[in-house]
Design a protein around this motif. Structure first.
Motif, PDB file in Angstrom:
ATOM      1  N   GLY A  55     132.035-105.151 -84.205  1.00 12.22           N
ATOM      2  CA  GLY A  55     132.716-104.193 -83.368  1.00 12.22           C
ATOM      3  C   GLY A  55     131.910-103.845 -82.138  1.00 12.22           C
ATOM      4  N   GLU A  56     132.496-103.022 -81.310  1.00 11.53           N
ATOM      5  CA  GLU A  56     131.852-102.610 -80.069  1.00 11.53           C
ATOM      6  C   GLU A  56     130.734-101.614 -80.343  1.00 11.53           C
ATOM      7  N   ASN A  57     129.694-101.688 -79.528  1.00 10.65           N
ATOM      8  CA  ASN A  57     128.594-100.727 -79.579  1.00 10.65           C
ATOM      9  C   ASN A  57     128.279-100.294 -78.151  1.00 10.65           C
ATOM     10  N   VAL A  58     128.292 -99.001 -77.913  1.00 12.18           N
ATOM     11  CA  VAL A  58     128.024 -98.470 -76.572  1.00 12.18           C
ATOM     12  C   VAL A  58     126.764 -97.614 -76.629  1.00 12.18           C
ATOM     13  N   GLU A  59     125.811 -97.970 -75.792  1.00 11.79           N
ATOM     14  CA  GLU A  59     124.567 -97.216 -75.697  1.00 11.79           C
ATOM     15  C   GLU A  59     124.548 -96.451 -74.379  1.00 11.79           C
ATOM     16  N   GLN A  60     124.147 -95.185 -74.446  1.00  8.79           N
ATOM     17  CA  GLN A  60     124.169 -94.318 -73.274  1.00  8.79           C
ATOM     18  C   GLN A  60     122.803 -93.688 -73.071  1.00  8.79           C
ATOM     19  N   HIS A  61     122.364 -93.659 -71.797  1.00 16.84           N
ATOM     20  CA  HIS A  61     121.081 -93.065 -71.451  1.00 16.84           C
ATOM     21  C   HIS A  61     121.165 -92.366 -70.094  1.00 16.84           C
ATOM     22  N   PRO A  62     120.431 -91.275 -69.893  1.00 20.93           N
ATOM     23  CA  PRO A  62     119.574 -90.618 -70.867  1.00 20.93           C
ATOM     24  C   PRO A  62     120.375 -89.678 -71.768  1.00 20.93           C
ATOM     25  N   SER A  63     119.758 -89.134 -72.779  1.00 26.55           N
ATOM     26  CA  SER A  63     120.451 -88.199 -73.661  1.00 26.55           C
ATOM     27  C   SER A  63     120.505 -86.814 -73.020  1.00 26.55           C
ATOM     28  N   THR A  64     119.509 -86.495 -72.211  1.00 24.81           N
ATOM     29  CA  THR A  64     119.527 -85.245 -71.448  1.00 24.81           C
ATOM     30  C   THR A  64     119.087 -85.544 -70.025  1.00 24.81           C
ATOM     31  N   LEU A  65     119.651 -84.787 -69.090  1.00 25.39           N
ATOM     32  CA  LEU A  65     119.348 -84.979 -67.679  1.00 25.39           C
ATOM     33  C   LEU A  65     119.392 -83.625 -66.996  1.00 25.39           C
ATOM     34  N   SER A  66     118.294 -83.296 -66.348  1.00 26.84           N
ATOM     35  CA  SER A  66     118.200 -82.013 -65.671  1.00 26.84           C
ATOM     36  C   SER A  66     117.954 -82.259 -64.192  1.00 26.84           C
ATOM     37  N   VAL A  67     118.789 -81.677 -63.325  1.00 29.42           N
ATOM     38  CA  VAL A  67     118.655 -81.877 -61.885  1.00 29.42           C
ATOM     39  C   VAL A  67     118.801 -80.547 -61.158  1.00 29.42           C
ATOM     40  N   GLN A  68     118.338 -80.531 -59.928  1.00 30.19           N
ATOM     41  CA  GLN A  68     118.525 -79.371 -59.074  1.00 30.19           C
ATOM     42  C   GLN A  68     119.863 -79.492 -58.346  1.00 30.19           C
ATOM     43  N   GLU A  69     120.458 -78.367 -58.123  1.00 35.40           N
ATOM     44  CA  GLU A  69     121.728 -78.346 -57.396  1.00 35.40           C
ATOM     45  C   GLU A  69     121.591 -79.116 -56.080  1.00 35.40           C
ATOM     46  N   GLY A  70     122.568 -79.980 -55.836  1.00 35.46           N
ATOM     47  CA  GLY A  70     122.539 -80.776 -54.613  1.00 35.46           C
ATOM     48  C   GLY A  70     121.977 -82.171 -54.802  1.00 35.46           C
ATOM     49  N   ASP A  71     121.208 -82.355 -55.885  1.00 34.83           N
ATOM     50  CA  ASP A  71     120.669 -83.676 -56.179  1.00 34.83           C
ATOM     51  C   ASP A  71     121.754 -84.558 -56.779  1.00 34.83           C
ATOM     52  N   SER A  72     121.427 -85.845 -56.910  1.00 32.09           N
ATOM     53  CA  SER A  72     122.342 -86.786 -57.563  1.00 32.09           C
ATOM     54  C   SER A  72     121.967 -86.964 -59.023  1.00 32.09           C
ATOM     55  N   ALA A  73     122.946 -87.341 -59.810  1.00 31.62           N
ATOM     56  CA  ALA A  73     122.722 -87.610 -61.241  1.00 31.62           C
ATOM     57  C   ALA A  73     123.321 -88.974 -61.567  1.00 31.62           C
ATOM     58  N   VAL A  74     122.577 -89.737 -62.346  1.00 32.09           N
ATOM     59  CA  VAL A  74     123.053 -91.067 -62.742  1.00 32.09           C
ATOM     60  C   VAL A  74     122.943 -91.212 -64.253  1.00 32.09           C
ATOM     61  N   ILE A  75     124.016 -91.647 -64.861  1.00 29.93           N
ATOM     62  CA  ILE A  75     124.053 -91.880 -66.305  1.00 29.93           C
ATOM     63  C   ILE A  75     124.460 -93.340 -66.519  1.00 29.93           C
TER      64      ILE A  75
END
Lengths: 115, 117
Positions: free
Chosen positions: A1-21
Motif C-alpha cells: 500500500g501507499e506510505n506517505v512521509e511528512q517532514h518536519p513534524s513541528t515548524l516554528s516561524v516568525q510572522e512574515g517568514d515562509s514555511a515549507v513542508i
C-alpha cells in the motif's frame, strides 16, 4: 500500500517568514495530492491540491510543487500570519476508479507562527 | 460554508453501548463517502469506504461488525460503533467527493469526538 512521509513534524516561524513542508510517497499509482489544514477539535480543511499532470500550483500565499519522478511534493506558505498556525497534513490518492478518495495521510506538521 | 456535516460533534457513552454518527453531504450528492479515525496528536487513518446502495468496504484490520456503516441515501452515511469500549474513544471524521469527476476535491466534516467511559 501507499506510505506517505511528512517532514518536519513541528515548524516554528516568525510572522512574515515562509514555511515549507515536505512529503514523499511510495506508490507510483498515486496521482492526486491534497493538503489539509486542521485546527484543534475540527476536521481537516482542504487548502490546496495538485494533480500528477501539473508540477506546480499556486493560490495566493500558498503553493504546492510536485516531483513525480522523485515522488515528493511540498507545501509553501509565504508571508505567514499567526492565523496560519495549525496542523498541516499532506495526503496522496490514486485518481479515478474505485480507489480515488482513499487518502493516505502524512504524519502531520504542527506549524506555529509567532507574531 | 461547510459542505460536509457531521453529527453529533461530541458524544460520551458508557462501555457496552452503541453510538451512531451521521455524515451528511450538503447541497450535493455523494455516492461515496469515507470514514477516518484520528487518535490524539496523530494522523488520520482510513477505516472504510461507504458506498450508496451497497456494502461498505473496510480497510485491513478494521472490524466490520464493530463499525457498522450504512449509506442509505445519496446525502447520508452513518457509522455505528457497536458495543463501544474505552479503546474506541477517538475522533471520527468523514469525507466525501464533491462530484463524481475524476479529480473531485475531497472535503471533510468537522468530526465527532467519541468518549467511551
Amino acid at each position: 500500500g501507499e506510505n506517505v512521509e511528512q517532514h518536519p513534524s513541528t515548524l516554528s516561524v516568525q510572522e512574515g517568514d515562509s514555511a515549507v513542508i515536505k512529503c514523499t510517497y511510495s506508490d507510483s499509482a498515486s496521482n492526486y495530492f491534497p493538503w489539509y489544514k486542521q485546527e484543534l477539535g475540527k476536521g481537516p480543511q482542504l487548502i490546496i491540491d495538485i494533480r500528477s499532470n501539473v508540477g506546480e500550483k499556486k493560490d495566493q500565499r500558498i503553493a504546492v510543487t510536485l516531483n513525480k519522478t522523485a515522488k515528493h511534493f511540498s507545501l509553501h506558505i509565504t508571508e505567514t500570519q499567526p492565523e496560519d498556525s495549525a496542523v498541516y497534513f499532506c495526503a496522496a490518492s490514486p485518481a479515478g476508479g474505485t480507489s480515488y478518495g482513499k487518502l493516505t495521510f502524512g504524519q502531520g506538521t504542527i506549524l506555529t507562527v509567532h507574531p | 460554508g461547510a459542505v460536509v456535516s457531521q453529527h453529533p460533534s461530541r458524544v460520551i457513552c458508557k462501555s457496552g453501548t452503541s453510538v451512531k454518527i451521521e455524515c451528511r453531504s450538503l447541497d450535493f450528492q455523494a455516492t461515496t463517502m469515507f470514514w477516518y479515525r484520528q487518535f490524539p496528536k496523530q494522523s488520520l487513518m482510513l477505516m472504510a469506504t461507504s458506498n450508496e446502495g451497497s456494502k461498505a468496504t473496510y480497510e485491513q484490520g478494521v472490524e466490520k461488525d464493530k463499525f457498522l456503516i450504512n449509506h442509505a441515501s445519496l446525502t447520508l452515511s452513518t457509522l455505528t460503533v457497536t458495543s463501544a469500549h474505552p479503546e474506541d474513544s477517538s475522533f471520527y471524521i468523514c469525507s466525501a467527493k464533491l462530484t463524481e469527476a475524476r479529480w473531485a476535491p475531497l472535503h471533510f466534516g468537522n468530526g465527532t469526538r467519541l468518549t467511551v467511559t
